[in-house]
Design a protein around this motif. Sequence first.
Motif, PDB file in Angstrom:
ATOM      1  N   ASN A 299       7.813  36.303  32.564  1.00 23.99           N
ATOM      2  CA  ASN A 299       8.354  36.501  31.213  1.00 23.99           C
ATOM      3  C   ASN A 299       8.258  35.250  30.363  1.00 23.99           C
ATOM      4  OD1 ASN A 299       9.059  39.156  31.526  1.00 23.99           O
ATOM      5  ND2 ASN A 299      11.085  38.691  32.352  1.00 23.99           N
ATOM      6  N   ALA A 300       8.436  34.077  30.985  1.00 17.85           N
ATOM      7  CA  ALA A 300       8.600  32.847  30.189  1.00 17.85           C
ATOM      8  C   ALA A 300       7.322  32.039  30.020  1.00 17.85           C
ATOM      9  CB  ALA A 300       9.686  31.973  30.825  1.00 17.85           C
ATOM     10  N   LEU A 301       6.328  32.239  30.911  1.00 16.09           N
ATOM     11  CA  LEU A 301       5.153  31.355  30.865  1.00 16.09           C
ATOM     12  C   LEU A 301       3.921  32.104  30.385  1.00 16.09           C
ATOM     13  CD1 LEU A 301       5.613  29.558  34.318  1.00 16.09           C
ATOM     14  CD2 LEU A 301       6.167  28.628  32.064  1.00 16.09           C
ATOM     15  N   ASP A 302       3.012  31.352  29.777  1.00 20.57           N
ATOM     16  CA  ASP A 302       1.717  31.906  29.382  1.00 20.57           C
ATOM     17  C   ASP A 302       0.722  31.526  30.491  1.00 20.57           C
ATOM     18  OD1 ASP A 302      -0.764  32.402  28.391  1.00 20.57           O
ATOM     19  OD2 ASP A 302      -0.411  31.514  26.411  1.00 20.57           O
TER      20      ASP A 302
ATOM     21  N   LEU B  11      -2.144  28.298  31.144  1.00 23.58           N
ATOM     22  CA  LEU B  11      -2.028  27.368  32.281  1.00 23.58           C
ATOM     23  C   LEU B  11      -3.337  27.284  33.069  1.00 23.58           C
ATOM     24  CD1 LEU B  11       1.485  28.321  33.747  1.00 23.58           C
ATOM     25  CD2 LEU B  11       0.893  26.204  32.559  1.00 23.58           C
ATOM     26  N   LYS B  12      -4.236  28.242  32.795  1.00 23.78           N
ATOM     27  CA  LYS B  12      -5.514  28.320  33.516  1.00 23.78           C
ATOM     28  C   LYS B  12      -5.262  28.284  35.031  1.00 23.78           C
ATOM     29  CE  LYS B  12      -8.405  26.649  29.852  1.00 23.78           C
ATOM     30  NZ  LYS B  12      -8.678  25.469  29.110  1.00 23.78           N
ATOM     31  N   LEU B  13      -4.491  29.268  35.476  1.00 25.94           N
ATOM     32  CA  LEU B  13      -4.129  29.323  36.893  1.00 25.94           C
ATOM     33  C   LEU B  13      -5.319  29.711  37.746  1.00 25.94           C
ATOM     34  CD1 LEU B  13      -0.735  31.262  36.679  1.00 25.94           C
ATOM     35  CD2 LEU B  13      -1.056  28.797  36.948  1.00 25.94           C
ATOM     36  N   LYS B  14      -5.428  29.060  38.890  1.00 26.97           N
ATOM     37  CA  LYS B  14      -6.361  29.528  39.919  1.00 26.97           C
ATOM     38  C   LYS B  14      -5.587  29.629  41.218  1.00 26.97           C
ATOM     39  CE  LYS B  14     -10.950  28.286  38.343  1.00 26.97           C
ATOM     40  NZ  LYS B  14     -12.120  27.437  38.627  1.00 26.97           N
TER      41      LYS B  14
ATOM     42  N   SER C 186       3.636  39.100  48.683  1.00 26.27           N
ATOM     43  CA  SER C 186       2.911  40.361  48.841  1.00 26.27           C
ATOM     44  C   SER C 186       2.544  40.978  47.496  1.00 26.27           C
ATOM     45  CB  SER C 186       3.711  41.342  49.701  1.00 26.27           C
ATOM     46  OG  SER C 186       4.890  41.681  49.039  1.00 26.27           O
ATOM     47  N   GLN C 187       3.126  40.429  46.399  1.00 20.25           N
ATOM     48  CA  GLN C 187       2.835  41.033  45.086  1.00 20.25           C
ATOM     49  C   GLN C 187       2.078  40.107  44.147  1.00 20.25           C
ATOM     50  OE1 GLN C 187       6.672  42.353  43.679  1.00 20.25           O
ATOM     51  NE2 GLN C 187       6.652  44.146  45.002  1.00 20.25           N
ATOM     52  N   GLY C 188       1.872  38.859  44.554  1.00 22.70           N
ATOM     53  CA  GLY C 188       1.191  37.928  43.648  1.00 22.70           C
ATOM     54  C   GLY C 188       0.391  36.907  44.423  1.00 22.70           C
ATOM     55  N   TYR C 189      -0.016  35.864  43.714  1.00 20.91           N
ATOM     56  CA  TYR C 189      -0.876  34.840  44.316  1.00 20.91           C
ATOM     57  C   TYR C 189      -0.223  33.467  44.205  1.00 20.91           C
ATOM     58  CZ  TYR C 189      -4.490  38.359  44.419  1.00 20.91           C
ATOM     59  OH  TYR C 189      -5.201  39.496  44.700  1.00 20.91           O
ATOM     60  N   ALA C 190      -0.486  32.641  45.197  1.00 22.51           N
ATOM     61  CA  ALA C 190      -0.045  31.242  45.136  1.00 22.51           C
ATOM     62  C   ALA C 190      -1.076  30.498  44.292  1.00 22.51           C
ATOM     63  CB  ALA C 190       0.018  30.655  46.540  1.00 22.51           C
ATOM     64  N   SER C 191      -0.632  29.915  43.183  1.00 25.98           N
ATOM     65  CA  SER C 191      -1.620  29.379  42.247  1.00 25.98           C
ATOM     66  C   SER C 191      -1.236  27.989  41.739  1.00 25.98           C
ATOM     67  CB  SER C 191      -1.746  30.334  41.059  1.00 25.98           C
ATOM     68  OG  SER C 191      -0.513  30.386  40.395  1.00 25.98           O
ATOM     69  N   LEU C 192      -2.242  27.313  41.179  1.00 28.43           N
ATOM     70  CA  LEU C 192      -2.054  25.991  40.573  1.00 28.43           C
ATOM     71  C   LEU C 192      -2.587  26.010  39.150  1.00 28.43           C
ATOM     72  CD1 LEU C 192      -3.373  23.620  43.416  1.00 28.43           C
ATOM     73  CD2 LEU C 192      -0.985  23.987  42.748  1.00 28.43           C
ATOM     74  N   PRO C 193      -1.876  25.371  38.215  1.00 24.87           N
ATOM     75  CA  PRO C 193      -2.427  25.218  36.863  1.00 24.87           C
ATOM     76  C   PRO C 193      -3.578  24.201  36.889  1.00 24.87           C
ATOM     77  CG  PRO C 193      -0.037  24.809  36.891  1.00 24.87           C
ATOM     78  CD  PRO C 193      -0.505  24.825  38.312  1.00 24.87           C
ATOM     79  N   GLU C 194      -4.489  24.344  35.956  1.00 24.54           N
ATOM     80  CA  GLU C 194      -5.659  23.453  35.953  1.00 24.54           C
ATOM     81  C   GLU C 194      -5.262  21.980  35.849  1.00 24.54           C
ATOM     82  OE1 GLU C 194      -8.201  23.442  32.466  1.00 24.54           O
ATOM     83  OE2 GLU C 194      -9.961  23.397  33.771  1.00 24.54           O
ATOM     84  N   LYS C 195      -4.233  21.694  35.021  1.00 24.44           N
ATOM     85  CA  LYS C 195      -3.876  20.286  34.794  1.00 24.44           C
ATOM     86  C   LYS C 195      -2.768  19.793  35.713  1.00 24.44           C
ATOM     87  CE  LYS C 195      -5.300  20.163  29.989  1.00 24.44           C
ATOM     88  NZ  LYS C 195      -4.807  20.345  28.625  1.00 24.44           N
TER      89      LYS C 195
ATOM     90  N   ILE D  50       0.727  20.678  38.463  1.00 28.61           N
ATOM     91  CA  ILE D  50       1.951  21.486  38.461  1.00 28.61           C
ATOM     92  C   ILE D  50       2.855  21.146  37.265  1.00 28.61           C
ATOM     93  CG2 ILE D  50       3.541  20.060  39.888  1.00 28.61           C
ATOM     94  CD1 ILE D  50       2.746  23.761  40.563  1.00 28.61           C
ATOM     95  N   GLN D  51       2.743  19.905  36.763  1.00 24.33           N
ATOM     96  CA  GLN D  51       3.608  19.507  35.638  1.00 24.33           C
ATOM     97  C   GLN D  51       3.271  20.264  34.357  1.00 24.33           C
ATOM     98  OE1 GLN D  51       4.118  15.288  35.068  1.00 24.33           O
ATOM     99  NE2 GLN D  51       5.547  15.571  33.380  1.00 24.33           N
ATOM    100  N   GLU D  52       2.120  20.890  34.350  1.00 22.30           N
ATOM    101  CA  GLU D  52       1.742  21.657  33.167  1.00 22.30           C
ATOM    102  C   GLU D  52       2.726  22.810  32.921  1.00 22.30           C
ATOM    103  OE1 GLU D  52      -0.146  20.358  31.180  1.00 22.30           O
ATOM    104  OE2 GLU D  52      -0.665  21.962  29.813  1.00 22.30           O
ATOM    105  N   ILE D  53       3.405  23.229  33.991  1.00 30.46           N
ATOM    106  CA  ILE D  53       4.380  24.334  33.827  1.00 30.46           C
ATOM    107  C   ILE D  53       5.573  23.874  32.969  1.00 30.46           C
ATOM    108  CG2 ILE D  53       5.967  25.871  35.068  1.00 30.46           C
ATOM    109  CD1 ILE D  53       3.812  25.988  37.304  1.00 30.46           C
TER     110      ILE D  53
END
Length: 425
Positions: free
Chosen positions: A75-78, A82-85, A198-207, A209-212
């Motif tokens: 709900n809160a993040l775009d 964040l260019k998540l992978k 089981s419902q999502g992915y473990a991800s990192l922002p491109e820049k 974790i502080q990008e969050i």
Amino acid sequence: MFSGNSTKNEYDVIIIGAGLAGLSAAKKFLNEGIDFLLIDASSSVGGRMKTDYIKEYQLDRGFQVLLTSYPEAQNALDYSALKLKSFDPGAIVQYGYKTYKLSDPFRKPITAVRNFRNPFTAMSDMVKIIALRNRHRRFSVKELFNEKEQATIDYLKEWNFTDKFIQSFLKPFLGGVFLDSELKVSSRFMEFVFKMFSQGYASLPEKGIQEIPNQLAKQIPKEKIKLNTKVINIEPNNVMLADGSSIKTKAIVIATNSVDANKIYPCNNKIETQTVKCIYFSTEKAPFKTASLYLNGNVSGLVNNVCIPSNVHRAYAPKNKHLISVSVIKPTQLSDLELVMAVRSELKVWFGADVEDWLHLRTYNIENALPKFETISYPEVKDIKPIGNKIFKCGDYTHDPSINGAMRSGRLIAEAVIWDLSVKI
Ligand SMILES: Cc1cc2nc3c(=O)[nH]c(=O)nc-3n(C[C@H](O)[C@H](O)[C@H](O)COP(=O)(O)OP(=O)(O)OC[C@H]3O[C@@H](n4cnc5c(N)ncnc54)[C@H](O)[C@@H]3O)c2cc1C
């Protein structure tokens, strides 16, 4: 960055702490037109979610991932900004001198059942994983937090997972999430984490974790964030700063971690915390090519898990280099130098003699990394009570120890404060 030069000396609300909880509270106050000031002792926002940018490497302060299924984060993040992978689902497990790939038992348990060929997983373990996943699908997050509660390790034993599967997969996997090698953390949190995996992915922002937290901070006007400002004490309607000045306010939100909260406003409910060490190496030749989590499936050894963030996002390391992240969650008295030597000799068994050539970049010793939660709840706004006269607290330790918990606690506290101010002022 993000620091304004506010000269005002009176606010409706002062928020102490610009981690995810404080930022989430600030965002809610902003949207509701409440006059607030967000204060942090540090020189940047983010609290425990920081990234150091060193010689073109991105070093997150401790290995952390955003689970894309976190409801509050959705709900809160775009996410696209964040260019998540994502990490590859499943894990690679080092068991004895061999490695085994375990395909995703959380999201694709049927495939995992078909493919598993390893000495530490029984068919019954896979069947139970499927049963657990089905159970978690039936329950909402709130319902899971209201389920019977016990230590995760007791829960797993009650479900009759085999000792080998617990030791070689569940302990390093879940232990790496909870930073708890003994799995004493509340089974409610384990069920929540299981559902999220089981419902999502473990991800990192491109820049990094502080990008969050940076993304949240960008939505807040600069003059409403005051960095490099330490709060030393509070009393109703007054916040005292380390430089001897004070700021008047109608309400106070303490959004620090539990240890700092007790220093600012002592309460008796001291919460124990977990520690983790994160060691970064650089190498030209990555020991594996995938965006996998690599787990220690052996009883012995200090290393809990290894990953290569630059296999997830190239931006984590300069061209022709790879960044290797090693997490140690077992307590150790070794010095930093001894720890690097011990980790190198363990990883030589896993990855061969090349490990000797890895360049040690940095070791992060992270105290108070996560609250130790043997009991946990899922509060609603109506459950939130002030801890003093118009003094409130939020943060992951008041909810659950995750990005989701910290963000939800901040939003809820803002709702509770707004209600309190509107009714009583
Ligand atoms: C190594 C590690 C790995 C993690 N892995 C994951 C993961 O994979 N997935 C996940 O969901 N979560 C993970 N987490 C948890 C997540 O990072 C935290 O739950 C979350 O960041 C906590 O946010 P917070 O706002 O509650 O507290 P904090 O981030 O601790 O923010 C508190 C802020 O208060 C400020 N402050 C303290 N005292 C004062 C004072 N006196 N005056 C002014 N300011 C003050 C601090 O500077 C800080 O900025 C991990 C955490 C760590 C440390």
